[in-house]
Design an enzyme around this catalytic site. Structure first.
Site, short mmCIF file in Angstrom:
data_model
loop_
_atom_site.label_atom_id
_atom_site.label_comp_id
_atom_site.label_asym_id
_atom_site.label_seq_id
_atom_site.Cartn_x
_atom_site.Cartn_y
_atom_site.Cartn_z
N ARG A 89 50.17 33.84 46.83
CA ARG A 89 48.78 33.46 47.06
C ARG A 89 48.61 31.94 47.04
NH1 ARG A 89 47.55 36.27 42.16
NH2 ARG A 89 48.26 38.08 43.32
N ASP A 92 44.87 31.68 43.09
CA ASP A 92 44.35 32.79 42.30
C ASP A 92 43.56 32.18 41.15
OD1 ASP A 92 44.09 35.50 41.40
OD2 ASP A 92 45.74 35.21 40.00
N ASP A 94 41.66 33.50 37.76
CA ASP A 94 41.34 34.63 36.88
C ASP A 94 40.53 34.15 35.68
OD1 ASP A 94 42.69 36.42 38.50
OD2 ASP A 94 44.53 36.36 37.33
P1 ADP Z 1 45.49 39.56 40.54
O1 ADP Z 1 45.54 40.69 39.54
O2 ADP Z 1 46.83 39.27 41.13
O3 ADP Z 1 44.79 38.35 40.02
P2 ADP Z 1 43.31 39.70 42.39
O4 ADP Z 1 43.06 38.24 42.20
O5 ADP Z 1 43.30 40.25 43.79
O6 ADP Z 1 44.68 40.14 41.76
O7 ADP Z 1 42.23 40.46 41.51
C1 ADP Z 1 42.06 41.84 41.62
C2 ADP Z 1 40.75 42.26 40.97
O8 ADP Z 1 40.80 42.07 39.58
C3 ADP Z 1 39.53 41.48 41.41
O9 ADP Z 1 38.87 42.11 42.46
C4 ADP Z 1 38.65 41.45 40.16
O10 ADP Z 1 37.45 42.17 40.33
C5 ADP Z 1 39.48 42.15 39.12
N1 ADP Z 1 39.40 41.57 37.77
C6 ADP Z 1 39.23 42.28 36.64
N2 ADP Z 1 39.20 41.50 35.56
C7 ADP Z 1 39.36 40.23 36.00
C8 ADP Z 1 39.40 38.97 35.35
N3 ADP Z 1 39.27 38.85 33.99
N4 ADP Z 1 39.55 37.87 36.11
C9 ADP Z 1 39.68 37.97 37.45
N5 ADP Z 1 39.64 39.13 38.14
C10 ADP Z 1 39.49 40.26 37.42
MG MG Z 2 43.12 37.17 40.42
#
Ligand code: ADP
Ligand code: MG
Length: 158
Positions: A89, A92, A94
């Site tokens: 990616r 990302d 989070d």
């Molecule tokens: P990754 O797990 O690799 O970060 P993604 O960025 O595609 O994958 O995120 C997948 C999903 O995880 C998102 O659609 C989001 O709604 C969900 N999610 C759940 N908890 C969190 C969090 N604490 N932070 C970010 N995304 C989250």
């Molecule tokens: Mg993510």
């Protein structure tokens, strides 16, 4: 609210994606503090390029939902695609910790479900706030890092 986000990039010009993310975060939030940048070995899907990872501490009056929405817009603006789950990616973002919030239902899990299992998250978080007590675990970031089983490499990136 004090919030910790993790930033990661392992596709294309990683340095530049993180720099653009820092710029956008600094413009959006009045107060943001960044960890150093670390170069880290991929964990979930191991056959992919190494990551650059960084953690940011920021303050917001918003909700976790509005913050995630903003973060996903930023990912999209920087070319993020979701074709391979856990795959490479450009950016990302989070949500690691959102104040003392603990929730495990619905779209969002807070604190982040893999927070205490990942050296590439705990090392930069520990650099910023070693003594912060994790709201879902009841122990400090420092202790979580001392006890993590993940042995993947996390190197300071110059
Ligand atoms: P990754 O797990 O690799 O970060 P993604 O960025 O595609 O994958 O995120 C997948 C999903 O995880 C998102 O659609 C989001 O709604 C969900 N999610 C759940 N908890 C969190 C969090 N604490 N932070 C970010 N995304 C989250
Ligand atoms: Mg993510």
């Amino acid at each position: 609210m004090v919030v910790y986000l993790s930033l990661g990039s392992n596709l294309g010009d990683r340095d530049n994606y993180l720099a653009q993310a820092r710029e956008a975060l600094s413009a959006e939030f009045a107060w943001a503090r960044f960890s150093k940048v670390y170069e880290t070995e991929p964990v979930d899907l191991r056959d992919q390029p190494w990551f650059l990872n960084q953690v940011v501490e920021l303050k917001t009056d918003g909700t976790p939902e509005t913050l995630l929405e903003w973060a996903q817009q930023l990912e999209k603006r920087l070319g993020r695609q979701r074709d391979i789950p856990k795959g490479p990616r450009t950016l990302d973002v989070d949500i690691l910790i959102f104040n003392d919030e603990v929730r495990d239902e619905g779209e969002l899990t807070i604190p982040h479900p893999r927070l205490t299992q990942r050296r590439h998250v705990l090392v930069p978080l520990c650099e910023l706030v070693p003594d912060l007590v994790l709201p879902h675990a009841g122990y400090s970031v420092k202790k979580a890092l001392a006890e993590v089983k993940d042995r993947s490499q996390v190197k300071l990136y110059e």
